[in-house]
Design a protein around this motif. Structure first.
Motif, PDB file in Angstrom:
ATOM      1  N   LYS A  16       0.309  -5.713   7.434  1.00 33.18           N
ATOM      2  CA  LYS A  16      -0.049  -4.701   6.481  1.00 33.18           C
ATOM      3  C   LYS A  16      -1.437  -4.222   6.734  1.00 33.18           C
ATOM      4  O   LYS A  16      -2.523  -4.993   7.142  1.00 33.18           O
ATOM      5  N   ALA A  30       2.025   3.489   9.985  1.00 32.49           N
ATOM      6  CA  ALA A  30       3.220   3.505   9.325  1.00 32.49           C
ATOM      7  C   ALA A  30       4.623   3.306  10.453  1.00 32.49           C
ATOM      8  O   ALA A  30       5.460   2.866  10.152  1.00 32.49           O
ATOM      9  N   CYS A  33       3.772  -0.884  11.482  1.00 34.70           N
ATOM     10  CA  CYS A  33       3.392  -1.906  10.888  1.00 34.70           C
ATOM     11  C   CYS A  33       4.413  -1.965   9.655  1.00 34.70           C
ATOM     12  O   CYS A  33       4.993  -0.744   9.199  1.00 34.70           O
ATOM     13  N   ALA A  34       4.260  -2.911   8.769  1.00 34.28           N
ATOM     14  CA  ALA A  34       5.286  -2.954   7.803  1.00 34.28           C
ATOM     15  C   ALA A  34       4.668  -2.336   6.567  1.00 34.28           C
ATOM     16  O   ALA A  34       5.699  -1.797   6.007  1.00 34.28           O
ATOM     17  N   SER A  35       3.566  -2.187   6.304  1.00 40.33           N
ATOM     18  CA  SER A  35       3.033  -1.417   5.273  1.00 40.33           C
ATOM     19  C   SER A  35       1.980  -0.906   5.467  1.00 40.33           C
ATOM     20  O   SER A  35       0.909  -1.567   6.057  1.00 40.33           O
ATOM     21  N   LYS A  37      -1.331   0.756   2.904  1.00 44.37           N
ATOM     22  CA  LYS A  37      -1.874   1.311   1.603  1.00 44.37           C
ATOM     23  C   LYS A  37      -3.087   2.111   1.929  1.00 44.37           C
ATOM     24  O   LYS A  37      -4.039   1.718   2.570  1.00 44.37           O
ATOM     25  N   TYR A  56       8.192   8.439   4.595  1.00 46.75           N
ATOM     26  CA  TYR A  56       7.838   7.020   5.136  1.00 46.75           C
ATOM     27  C   TYR A  56       7.816   5.993   3.664  1.00 46.75           C
ATOM     28  O   TYR A  56       7.245   6.461   2.836  1.00 46.75           O
ATOM     29  N   LYS A  57       8.826   5.192   3.619  1.00 49.26           N
ATOM     30  CA  LYS A  57       8.994   4.211   2.781  1.00 49.26           C
ATOM     31  C   LYS A  57       7.965   3.160   2.658  1.00 49.26           C
ATOM     32  O   LYS A  57       7.846   2.411   1.549  1.00 49.26           O
ATOM     33  N   ASN A  58       7.197   2.913   3.834  1.00 46.29           N
ATOM     34  CA  ASN A  58       6.089   1.821   3.978  1.00 46.29           C
ATOM     35  C   ASN A  58       4.787   2.377   3.769  1.00 46.29           C
ATOM     36  O   ASN A  58       3.674   1.717   4.018  1.00 46.29           O
ATOM     37  N   VAL A  59       4.437   3.461   3.010  1.00 51.41           N
ATOM     38  CA  VAL A  59       3.343   4.132   2.951  1.00 51.41           C
ATOM     39  C   VAL A  59       3.007   4.261   1.402  1.00 51.41           C
ATOM     40  O   VAL A  59       4.106   4.792   0.766  1.00 51.41           O
ATOM     41  N   GLU A  60       1.915   3.610   1.017  1.00 48.26           N
ATOM     42  CA  GLU A  60       1.618   3.970  -0.394  1.00 48.26           C
ATOM     43  C   GLU A  60       0.184   4.541  -0.478  1.00 48.26           C
ATOM     44  O   GLU A  60      -0.719   4.008   0.009  1.00 48.26           O
ATOM     45  N   TYR A  81      -4.956  -8.564   4.085  1.00 46.28           N
ATOM     46  CA  TYR A  81      -4.590  -7.326   5.083  1.00 46.28           C
ATOM     47  C   TYR A  81      -4.715  -7.915   6.485  1.00 46.28           C
ATOM     48  O   TYR A  81      -5.690  -8.627   6.980  1.00 46.28           O
TER      49      TYR A  81
END
Length: 156
Positions: A16, A30, A33-35, A37, A56-60, A81
């Motif tokens: 993360k 992205a 790695c898994a996520s 933020k 990208y579904k793993n980016v916030e 993290y």
């Protein structure tokens, strides 16, 4: 470039990442790695990030003012993290945020064995960061690079 090569060997798919300032690094993390933020303090960069990461579904992404960013960091879970990147303030549309404050607020959020990355550490300061207190420090000062170096610190 040396820091990028090192990170390609360090990063793990399950990790993360918390970014303080996004850009090319957002996509880099992205993809590996898994996520990710990202807390961005520049409206100009936020607009670019939204476009570059829309698939990208793993980016916030979170847009925060310079004043709100340290509070957002402090609200993150402790020891959560695997990687935290400090790379804010390299844009022409606004002054730089206090990178030392962001770095210090990030320390409790990083797992033991995790990596704190301070990009452009020579250009934007952070000389008062406690490098000698519980870190393995790797400096990448590639000749001719305009950003003035990257430090990768492993939390002990």
């Amino acid at each position: 470039f040396g820091a990028i090569i090192a990170l390609e060997h360090i990063l793990e798919r399950s990790w993360k990442v918390l970014e303080l300032g996004g850009g090319g690094s957002t996509v880099f993390f992205a993809d590996r790695c898994a996520s990710v933020k990202t807390i961005e303090t520049s409206a100009m960069w936020m607009e670019m990030l939204e476009e570059r990461t829309k698939d990208y579904k793993n980016v916030e992404l979170h847009y925060r003012s310079d004043e709100e960013a340290p509070k957002e960091i402090r609200e993150q879970p402790d020891s959560y993290y695997d990687v935290i990147l400090i790379d804010t303030g390299a844009v022409p549309d606004k002054p730089r945020p206090n990178r030392l404050e962001l770095a210090l607020a990030s320390i409790p959020k990083l797992k033991v064995g995790g990596y704190l990355i301070i990009d452009n550490y020579r250009k934007f300061g952070n000389k008062d960061f406690p490098y000698d207190q519980g870190w393995e420090v790797y400096s990448f000062d590639d000749f001719g690079y305009s950003g003035k170096g990257t430090r990768i610190l492993r939390k002990l």
